[in-house]
Design a protein around this motif. Structure first.
Motif, mmCIF file in Angstrom:
data_model
loop_
_atom_site.group_PDB
_atom_site.id
_atom_site.type_symbol
_atom_site.label_atom_id
_atom_site.label_comp_id
_atom_site.label_asym_id
_atom_site.label_seq_id
_atom_site.Cartn_x
_atom_site.Cartn_y
_atom_site.Cartn_z
ATOM 1 N N ALA A 222 31.545 18.929 -35.664
ATOM 2 C CA ALA A 222 30.806 18.031 -34.797
ATOM 3 C C ALA A 222 31.610 17.628 -33.554
ATOM 4 O O ALA A 222 31.379 17.533 -32.650
ATOM 5 C CB ALA A 222 30.298 17.056 -35.698
ATOM 6 N N ASP A 223 32.943 17.410 -33.986
ATOM 7 C CA ASP A 223 33.630 16.885 -32.876
ATOM 8 C C ASP A 223 33.865 17.728 -31.799
ATOM 9 O O ASP A 223 33.653 17.765 -30.603
ATOM 10 C CB ASP A 223 35.188 16.542 -33.346
ATOM 11 C CG ASP A 223 35.013 15.400 -34.429
ATOM 12 O OD1 ASP A 223 34.294 14.398 -34.183
ATOM 13 O OD2 ASP A 223 35.923 15.459 -35.233
ATOM 14 N N LEU A 224 34.168 19.275 -32.246
ATOM 15 C CA LEU A 224 34.420 20.326 -31.219
ATOM 16 C C LEU A 224 33.158 20.400 -30.362
ATOM 17 O O LEU A 224 32.977 20.751 -29.330
ATOM 18 C CB LEU A 224 34.780 21.699 -31.942
ATOM 19 C CG LEU A 224 36.190 21.437 -32.572
ATOM 20 C CD1 LEU A 224 36.400 22.689 -33.288
ATOM 21 C CD2 LEU A 224 37.059 21.527 -31.612
ATOM 22 N N LEU A 225 31.797 20.653 -31.223
ATOM 23 C CA LEU A 225 30.870 20.790 -30.548
ATOM 24 C C LEU A 225 30.269 19.503 -29.457
ATOM 25 O O LEU A 225 29.765 19.740 -28.251
ATOM 26 C CB LEU A 225 29.615 21.026 -31.429
ATOM 27 C CG LEU A 225 28.356 21.399 -30.783
ATOM 28 C CD1 LEU A 225 28.395 22.502 -29.903
ATOM 29 C CD2 LEU A 225 27.144 21.758 -32.010
ATOM 30 N N GLN A 259 26.177 18.260 -40.400
ATOM 31 C CA GLN A 259 25.136 18.749 -40.880
ATOM 32 C C GLN A 259 23.783 18.934 -40.350
ATOM 33 O O GLN A 259 23.202 20.071 -40.207
ATOM 34 C CB GLN A 259 24.652 17.864 -42.371
ATOM 35 C CG GLN A 259 23.383 18.400 -43.347
ATOM 36 C CD GLN A 259 23.780 19.667 -43.990
ATOM 37 O OE1 GLN A 259 25.033 19.953 -43.979
ATOM 38 N NE2 GLN A 259 23.073 20.083 -44.964
ATOM 39 N N LEU A 260 23.216 17.878 -39.411
ATOM 40 C CA LEU A 260 22.068 18.037 -38.733
ATOM 41 C C LEU A 260 22.325 19.101 -37.501
ATOM 42 O O LEU A 260 21.267 19.901 -37.367
ATOM 43 C CB LEU A 260 21.837 16.732 -37.938
ATOM 44 C CG LEU A 260 20.573 16.720 -37.002
ATOM 45 C CD1 LEU A 260 19.276 17.172 -37.357
ATOM 46 C CD2 LEU A 260 20.414 15.382 -36.387
ATOM 47 N N MET A 261 23.435 19.384 -37.010
ATOM 48 C CA MET A 261 23.647 20.414 -35.926
ATOM 49 C C MET A 261 23.559 21.637 -36.620
ATOM 50 O O MET A 261 23.174 22.620 -35.902
ATOM 51 C CB MET A 261 25.079 20.261 -35.553
ATOM 52 C CG MET A 261 25.397 18.811 -34.502
ATOM 53 S SD MET A 261 27.173 18.660 -34.132
ATOM 54 C CE MET A 261 26.804 17.533 -32.501
ATOM 55 N N TRP A 262 24.151 21.740 -37.770
ATOM 56 C CA TRP A 262 23.949 23.270 -38.742
ATOM 57 C C TRP A 262 22.508 23.334 -38.795
ATOM 58 O O TRP A 262 22.184 24.352 -38.615
ATOM 59 C CB TRP A 262 24.645 23.128 -39.896
ATOM 60 C CG TRP A 262 24.607 24.268 -40.732
ATOM 61 C CD1 TRP A 262 25.165 25.544 -40.517
ATOM 62 C CD2 TRP A 262 23.856 24.256 -41.943
ATOM 63 N NE1 TRP A 262 24.797 26.225 -41.635
ATOM 64 C CE2 TRP A 262 24.006 25.639 -42.370
ATOM 65 C CE3 TRP A 262 23.143 23.443 -42.499
ATOM 66 C CZ2 TRP A 262 23.176 25.889 -43.643
ATOM 67 C CZ3 TRP A 262 22.310 23.858 -43.883
ATOM 68 C CH2 TRP A 262 22.442 25.222 -44.193
ATOM 69 N N LEU A 263 21.874 22.419 -39.430
ATOM 70 C CA LEU A 263 20.251 22.643 -39.503
ATOM 71 C C LEU A 263 19.612 23.001 -38.444
ATOM 72 O O LEU A 263 18.657 24.036 -38.494
ATOM 73 C CB LEU A 263 19.882 21.138 -40.481
ATOM 74 C CG LEU A 263 20.122 20.946 -41.756
ATOM 75 C CD1 LEU A 263 19.740 19.410 -42.043
ATOM 76 C CD2 LEU A 263 19.359 21.963 -42.845
ATOM 77 N N GLN A 264 19.979 22.308 -37.192
ATOM 78 C CA GLN A 264 19.116 22.948 -36.070
ATOM 79 C C GLN A 264 19.595 24.332 -35.619
ATOM 80 O O GLN A 264 18.585 24.979 -35.410
ATOM 81 C CB GLN A 264 19.719 22.009 -34.928
ATOM 82 C CG GLN A 264 18.927 22.445 -33.508
ATOM 83 C CD GLN A 264 18.628 21.122 -32.889
ATOM 84 O OE1 GLN A 264 18.139 20.228 -33.238
ATOM 85 N NE2 GLN A 264 18.766 21.255 -31.538
ATOM 86 N N GLN A 276 30.911 25.906 -41.513
ATOM 87 C CA GLN A 276 32.277 25.855 -41.006
ATOM 88 C C GLN A 276 32.374 26.759 -39.654
ATOM 89 O O GLN A 276 33.270 26.633 -38.966
ATOM 90 C CB GLN A 276 33.113 26.361 -41.909
ATOM 91 C CG GLN A 276 33.206 27.556 -42.633
ATOM 92 C CD GLN A 276 32.277 27.607 -43.857
ATOM 93 O OE1 GLN A 276 31.284 26.965 -44.211
ATOM 94 N NE2 GLN A 276 32.643 28.424 -44.763
ATOM 95 N N ASP A 277 31.231 27.574 -39.216
ATOM 96 C CA ASP A 277 31.051 28.328 -38.199
ATOM 97 C C ASP A 277 30.131 27.614 -36.958
ATOM 98 O O ASP A 277 29.937 28.334 -36.089
ATOM 99 C CB ASP A 277 30.844 29.563 -38.402
ATOM 100 C CG ASP A 277 31.729 30.458 -39.349
ATOM 101 O OD1 ASP A 277 33.127 30.219 -39.252
ATOM 102 O OD2 ASP A 277 31.312 31.057 -40.222
ATOM 103 N N LEU A 278 29.692 26.507 -37.443
ATOM 104 C CA LEU A 278 28.710 25.945 -36.485
ATOM 105 C C LEU A 278 29.176 25.800 -35.096
ATOM 106 O O LEU A 278 28.231 26.258 -34.047
ATOM 107 C CB LEU A 278 28.405 24.370 -37.052
ATOM 108 C CG LEU A 278 27.826 23.406 -36.028
ATOM 109 C CD1 LEU A 278 26.489 23.685 -35.698
ATOM 110 C CD2 LEU A 278 28.167 22.006 -36.462
ATOM 111 N N TYR A 279 30.297 25.339 -34.707
ATOM 112 C CA TYR A 279 30.833 25.141 -33.347
ATOM 113 C C TYR A 279 30.627 26.642 -32.709
ATOM 114 O O TYR A 279 30.215 26.538 -31.365
ATOM 115 C CB TYR A 279 32.138 24.642 -33.180
ATOM 116 C CG TYR A 279 32.767 24.811 -31.895
ATOM 117 C CD1 TYR A 279 32.075 24.151 -30.744
ATOM 118 C CD2 TYR A 279 33.967 25.405 -31.667
ATOM 119 C CE1 TYR A 279 32.849 24.127 -29.633
ATOM 120 C CE2 TYR A 279 34.542 25.497 -30.442
ATOM 121 C CZ TYR A 279 34.168 24.807 -29.513
ATOM 122 O OH TYR A 279 34.560 24.893 -28.311
ATOM 123 N N ALA A 280 31.360 27.572 -32.940
ATOM 124 C CA ALA A 280 31.758 28.728 -32.301
ATOM 125 C C ALA A 280 30.065 29.317 -32.483
ATOM 126 O O ALA A 280 29.846 30.081 -31.483
ATOM 127 C CB ALA A 280 32.322 29.747 -33.290
#
Length: 862
Positions: A222-225, A259-264, A276-280
């Motif tokens: 989340a920080d990276l994104l 978690q919300l960013m991943w769910l989106q 764990q790959d959300l940002y990329a």
């Protein structure tokens, strides 16, 4: 870029300037653990200053990466803190605390600290702060730097850090060992070294930020994104941050936001992305689409909108519709975070008008049924992530949403048990040995509610636990009654093992300890006065045995089928071989030097001993099939190898001996090495302590009790004295005293179940935070036991070393009457507490516990 070593004083003091923490940076997040470590480093440097040793090296604190701010001008330099904001914020708060600490006694020095490090004296507004934190922290930081200290709010990291330093400065004034506060200031400003990396205007500071490997808190996805998003919002960053991001950040914690960013991403159809790959993954989506500021803003707006849905999953009480709220509450109680992709989709479709509240509740009932039926039927949970993550991308488009979800969950290889399988498992499966305790309790609660009693129990406040009507440790009267029902040569003990944990034998009660192992007529009296309809119906029966358990199972199955909808027919059915796969898994897990019986394996599976024998006799390749013996430890007359064996290796007894199985003088396998159905369940259960159903997870022996209420320790000894001799009780008291003299403490299980006592070492607050060699249980009619928790030691240093666990085993086996086989080093074998009443055994056990403590202490020094 330029990089150089510097000190906090060199970085912060001098002409008016400002260090700005960008919007994309996370909020202040150092915990007391980080603060304590920093404080210890500061005191160490202060002592070096006091000693006059100027040659001693400074303490390296880490890096600070700076870049010119877009608001920079020649008369007032402004720098973006790309990395290092946690360090700069913490040190600034420490200096603010020192300033305030000396304000009354040395006001001139307080003013000096303020002007050198904290403020720009001739500036006003936000420019007055020498460090300008990210917007979410700004008001709190400003209040501590320039006052007033009002409206701090609970849980503020800024307030917590400031209070920490104020407390430590008061401690430093201890007359017994006074610390010079100005020497502490000097240590902070001139003995903590930083590496300052300064970027030029054209440098890609986002790449610098992304690739840093520092000693502070690791940046989350989340920080990276967040960094990436606001670096891309060059003209609308402030507006988007204040309008959408700040409210979003205030409503969710950092982990929840991630978690919300991943769910989106999942809701947008990416059903393969890992969290764990959300940002990329999200960065790639933006760059592949050539996203500009408008697309970035649209993404953040959508996150903001969906955050309201996500909060309802985390806090179902915020859902206005009662039926939907009840369904979400049950899923939250089930701890069903794995279903969030499907639940978010349903709430989103409801908001878009594609289904109403009643259809949403019906769809949620399918999700609940899918989970509950699988748990009752013991379907493994390891594929639930994949199933629910695929829902948004695979939901059928040719039918309404609710029916589409039911069709998808009913499809092949989703393993949603039908009515026939559910009924069979309620009759035969050991329900008590599968799933989490709160899930088992929720199933029983829902079944009780289905009776729609006019005065229903308030389950939220009632302290109910799961009770075995036919007890887990049956007395002679129970076994005698079971013997009247046994057929086909099955022993009463085998019949008991097969039915004790089935749903038909379980209920909820607030008087578990009082029910204990009493005969059924005594239990009838207690159950008759229960507020639960289930218990009244049990009390109305004349006797309690296998026939009654099966009859009640059929009644509960009817209710379960009505409560939890079935999958659609004909869409594709699950394989029916899961139980045998479970048998293969547990047999492959048999430790060296152990065996089990057909009856034990059957009870573990919820099957019959004959069916188990037929399966093993006709299924090639089952590992350790020859280690399943008759109940008296002999090779079955019907046993045969399912595949040709090497010459000389077809003798079963020789193979068993080679596996460490011992034999008695009569030629039977050693009964001490036999694994019961409960042992088999423990082999596959992992190391989470679910031994005592529904107990307070704090395990804290110091937990306060309401005035006049029996303490946990008192409850333990009352229950122990109920069926153990005074000598045994006194021996246990002496054992506890010895343990406390060794530096340990006694933790007790809570609630109305039979109380447990844990011999704990380490920090209070639960077994997960320390180590314990054994747990003691009152016998509830069968004599107290000490459970040696080898299974839990195996994941706790230093007893991850098997040789140490084997050393503990050898010492315990030196006690007269104790013979724990080595094969049970993976399990939790029991020792009768009555053995401790013998003086020699008591002395040996005390020596063993001292040895255990010494090994644990030594691990910290190594």
């Amino acid at each position: 870029m330029q990089a150089k070593e510097t000190l906090f004083a060199d970085l912060m003091q001098g002409r008016a300037q400002q260090f700005q923490v960008p919007l994309y940076q996370r909020t202040y997040s150092w915990t007391e653990k980080h603060l304590k470590q920093l404080w210890n480093d500061i005191l160490e440097q202060a002592l070096l200053l006091e000693s006059g040793d100027r040659s001693a090296s400074t303490h390296f604190l880490g890096s600070v990466v700076l870049a010119p701010s877009p608001q920079n001008d020649a008369t007032f330099p402004r720098w973006l803190v790309v990395d290092g904001q946690q360090r700069l914020t913490t040190l600034s708060l420490a200096l603010a605390a020192i300033r305030d600490h000396v304000a009354d006694t040395a006001p001139v020095e307080a003013q000096r600290i303020d002007e050198q490090y904290l403020i720009n004296k001739w500036k006003s507004g936000a420019d007055r702060l020498r460090l300008l934190p990210t917007q979410a922290d700004r008001a709190q930081f400003a209040a501590h730097v320039r006052g007033p200290l009002t409206g701090q709010g609970p849980g503020s990291g800024i307030a917590t850090a400031y209070a920490f330093f104020r407390r430590k400065l008061v401690e430093a004034d201890d007359p017994a060992a006074p610390q010079d506060v100005f020497r502490i200031e000097q240590a902070i400003t001139s003995r903590l070294a930083l590496v300052a990396v300064t970027a030029e205007r054209g440098d890609n500071v986002h790449r610098i930020f992304e690739s840093l490997n520092n000693t502070g808190l690791k940046l989350s996805q989340a920080d990276l994104l967040r960094n990436y998003l606001f670096m891309r919002l060059r003209t609308r960053g402030e507006h988007v941050y204040e309008t959408y991001w700040l409210p979003l950040q205030d409503s969710l914690g950092n982990d929840e936001l991630e978690q919300l960013m991943w769910l989106q991403l999942v809701l947008d159809g990416d059903d393969r992305v890992r969290r764990q790959d959300l940002y990329a993954a999200q960065q790639r989506r933006f760059e592949d689409a050539g996203a500009g500021e408008e697309e970035i803003e649209r993404y953040i707006r959508e996150l903001h909108r969906r955050s309201a849905h996500f909060r309802r999953l985390l806090h179902p009480g915020e859902e206005p519709d009662p039926a939907v709220r009840a369904a979400l509450s049950r899923l939250e109680a089930w701890q069903a975070a794995v279903t969030h992709p499907a639940l978010m989709l349903l709430l989103d479709r409801r908001e878009r008008g594609e289904l109403d509240a009643s259809e949403t509740a019906r769809a949620l009932s399918y999700v609940e049924s899918f989970l509950v039926r699988r748990m009752i039927c013991r379907v493994p949970t390891n594929n639930l992530n994949r199933i629910f993550q695929a829902v948004p991308a695979q939901l059928p488009l040719d039918v309404p949403v609710t029916e589409g979800l039911r069709r998808l969950l009913s499809s092949e290889n989703r393993f949603w048990p039908d009515d026939a399988e559910l009924r069979e498992k309620i009759r035969t499966a050991p329900f008590y040995q599968y799933g989490r305790w709160q899930q088992r309790k929720l199933v029983l609660q829902r079944l009780e509610e289905s009776y729609e009693h006019p005065e229903p129990v308030d389950f939220a406040s009632a302290q109910l636990t799961i009770e075995h009507v036919m007890p887990q440790s049956p007395g002679d009267a129970w076994l005698s009654a079971l013997g009247e029902e046994a057929t086909g040569g099955e022993a009463p003990e085998e019949l008991h093992a097969r039915f004790q944990h089935t749903l038909g034998n379980l209920t909820l009660t607030g008087v578990n300890a009082e029910l204990s192992n009493h005969p059924f007529d005594r239990k009838q009296d207690l159950l008759r006065g229960s507020h639960l309809e289930m218990n009244r119906r049990i009390a109305a029966t004349e006797r309690w045995g296998v026939r009654e358990i099966l009859a009640r199972a059929d009644e509960l199955a009817d209710r379960a089928i009505a409560l939890w909808p079935a999958p659609l027919r004909g869409v594709g059915r699950a394989e029916r071989s899961r139980d045998w796969q479970l048998a293969h898994q547990v047999l492959a897990a048999l430790p060296h030097g152990t065996w089990t019986s057909y009856g034990d394996l059957a009870a573990f599976l919820g099957s019959g001993a004959q069916a188990v024998g037929n399966h093993l006799a006709n299924t090639p390749g089952v590992v350790n099939a020859y280690r399943v013996l008759t109940s008296d430890g002999r090779v079955s007359d019907g046993f045969r190898w399912t595949a040709p064996q090497e010459p000389g290796s077809d003798d079963v007894r020789s193979r068993l001996a080679g596996d460490g199985v011992r034999f008695t003088a009569t030629g039977a396998a050693d009964p001490a090495q036999r694994l019961t159905a409960d042992d088999l369940a423990a082999l596959l259960a992992g190391t989470d302590d679910d031994r005592t159903d529904g107990e307070d997870p704090a395990w804290d022996g110091t937990a306060a009790q309401p005035p006049g209420e029996e303490t946990r320790a008192q409850r333990f000894f009352r229950q122990l004295a109920a069926d153990d001799s005074p000598g045994t009780v006194e021996a246990v008291r002496a054992l506890f005293t010895h343990w406390e003299e060794l530096g340990g403490w006694i933790g007790h299980g809570a609630g109305h179940v039979t109380t447990s006592a844990y011999l704990m070492l380490g920090e209070a607050g639960g077994p997960g935070r320390g180590i314990w060699p054994m747990t003691l249980y009152p016998g509830a009619g069968r004599g107290g036991t000490a459970e040696v928790v080898f299974q839990y030691m195996a994941v706790r240093e230093p007893f991850t070393d098997r040789t140490l666990r084997a050393g503990l085993l050898a010492r315990l086996n030196a006690l007269e009457g104790v013979d724990i086989p080595e094969g049970k080093l993976e399990l939790r074998p029991n020792i009768r507490l009555s053995l401790v009443a013998q003086e020699g055994n008591r002395k040996l056990l005390a020596e063993t516990l001292t040895w255990f403590r010494d090994r644990w202490v030594a691990r910290g020094a190594s």
